[in-house]
Design a protein around this motif. Structure first.
Motif, PDB file in Angstrom:
ATOM      1  N   GLU A 197       7.133  -1.612  -5.981  1.00 19.37           N
ATOM      2  CA  GLU A 197       6.691  -3.049  -5.753  1.00 19.37           C
ATOM      3  C   GLU A 197       5.262  -3.120  -5.001  1.00 19.37           C
ATOM      4  O   GLU A 197       5.147  -2.310  -4.093  1.00 19.37           O
ATOM      5  N   TRP A 198       4.771  -4.263  -5.471  1.00 23.28           N
ATOM      6  CA  TRP A 198       3.754  -4.918  -4.615  1.00 23.28           C
ATOM      7  C   TRP A 198       3.881  -4.979  -3.184  1.00 23.28           C
ATOM      8  O   TRP A 198       5.158  -5.696  -3.337  1.00 23.28           O
ATOM      9  N   PRO A 199       3.524  -4.460  -2.334  1.00 24.52           N
ATOM     10  CA  PRO A 199       4.083  -4.781  -0.903  1.00 24.52           C
ATOM     11  C   PRO A 199       3.756  -6.254  -0.628  1.00 24.52           C
ATOM     12  O   PRO A 199       2.766  -6.997  -0.901  1.00 24.52           O
ATOM     13  N   LYS A 200       4.803  -6.678   0.242  1.00 23.88           N
ATOM     14  CA  LYS A 200       4.709  -8.260   0.731  1.00 23.88           C
ATOM     15  C   LYS A 200       3.568  -8.309   1.702  1.00 23.88           C
ATOM     16  O   LYS A 200       3.133  -7.429   2.183  1.00 23.88           O
ATOM     17  N   ALA A 202       0.371  -8.380   0.864  1.00 22.86           N
ATOM     18  CA  ALA A 202      -0.582  -7.799   0.540  1.00 22.86           C
ATOM     19  C   ALA A 202      -1.508  -8.623  -0.346  1.00 22.86           C
ATOM     20  O   ALA A 202      -1.054  -9.405  -1.228  1.00 22.86           O
ATOM     21  N   GLY A 215       3.342   6.133  -2.551  1.00 21.23           N
ATOM     22  CA  GLY A 215       3.173   4.722  -2.626  1.00 21.23           C
ATOM     23  C   GLY A 215       1.669   4.521  -3.152  1.00 21.23           C
ATOM     24  O   GLY A 215       1.496   3.440  -3.659  1.00 21.23           O
ATOM     25  N   HIS A 252      -0.960   0.496  -0.978  1.00 24.50           N
ATOM     26  CA  HIS A 252       0.037   1.400  -1.017  1.00 24.50           C
ATOM     27  C   HIS A 252       1.233   0.465  -1.657  1.00 24.50           C
ATOM     28  O   HIS A 252       1.835  -0.349  -0.981  1.00 24.50           O
ATOM     29  N   TYR A 253       1.749   0.866  -2.879  1.00 24.18           N
ATOM     30  CA  TYR A 253       3.054   0.245  -3.199  1.00 24.18           C
ATOM     31  C   TYR A 253       4.254   0.654  -2.475  1.00 24.18           C
ATOM     32  O   TYR A 253       4.271   1.661  -1.750  1.00 24.18           O
ATOM     33  N   ILE A 254       5.345  -0.200  -2.366  1.00 26.07           N
ATOM     34  CA  ILE A 254       6.321   0.314  -2.187  1.00 26.07           C
ATOM     35  C   ILE A 254       6.901   1.268  -3.286  1.00 26.07           C
ATOM     36  O   ILE A 254       7.093   0.773  -4.338  1.00 26.07           O
TER      37      ILE A 254
END
Length: 149
Positions: free
Chosen positions: A63-66, A68, A96, A125-127
């Motif tokens: 997931e795209w980091p919240k 970000a 990530g 840095h993705y989750i």
């Protein structure tokens, strides 16, 4: 080219086939896809087999980091009032980060937008995807849409 997918797509786009060089040469069409009923596929169609492990644990996609921010709108494009979208496939590693050699551009029109997306995904840095609680490398894709306010 950096990926097998890109090579196969290029060959498909150009309708390229090998030239018959002699009596032992034949044209070969290879289609790679998931069989709907793999137990009934005739043996002559078996090019190779791959065993894909099945885990009983929960799988989660990267997931795209919240909170970000996305890629920056290129100032030249903003002044020219140009819009675009950039569609990518890539692999998110267990830490990530995006594996740079895995990035495959599927669609885009303007290099300024492509550059903005590439500049952003190398720093984000993705989750990461997970199997259970264990982070794993995961192939994924994302479309970045640039619209003027």
């Amino acid at each position: 080219t950096d990926t097998v997918r890109a090579v196969l797509q290029k060959l498909s786009d150009e309708h390229s086939t090998p030239i018959l060089a002699g009596a032992d040469s034949i044209l070969l069409d290879i289609f790679i896809h998931v069989e709907q009923h793999p137990d009934t596929v005739p043996a002559f169609r078996h090019l190779f087999r791959a065993t894909i492990p099945h885990y009983r644990l929960q799988f989660s996609e990267p997931e795209w980091p919240k909170n970000a921010t996305g890629p920056r709108y290129p100032s030249i494009a903003e002044r020219a009032r140009v819009t675009d979208s950039v569609d990518l496939d890539f692999t998110v590693l267990p830490d990530g980060t995006v594996a740079p050699q895995s990035v495959d551009l599927k669609a885009a029109h303007y290099t300024d937008f492509i550059r903005a997306v590439f500049d952003r995904i190398v720093t984000i840095h993705y989750i990461p995807g997970r199997i259970g609680s264990c982070p794993v490398a995961t192939a994924t894709g994302q479309k970045f849409i640039f619209r003027l306010p």
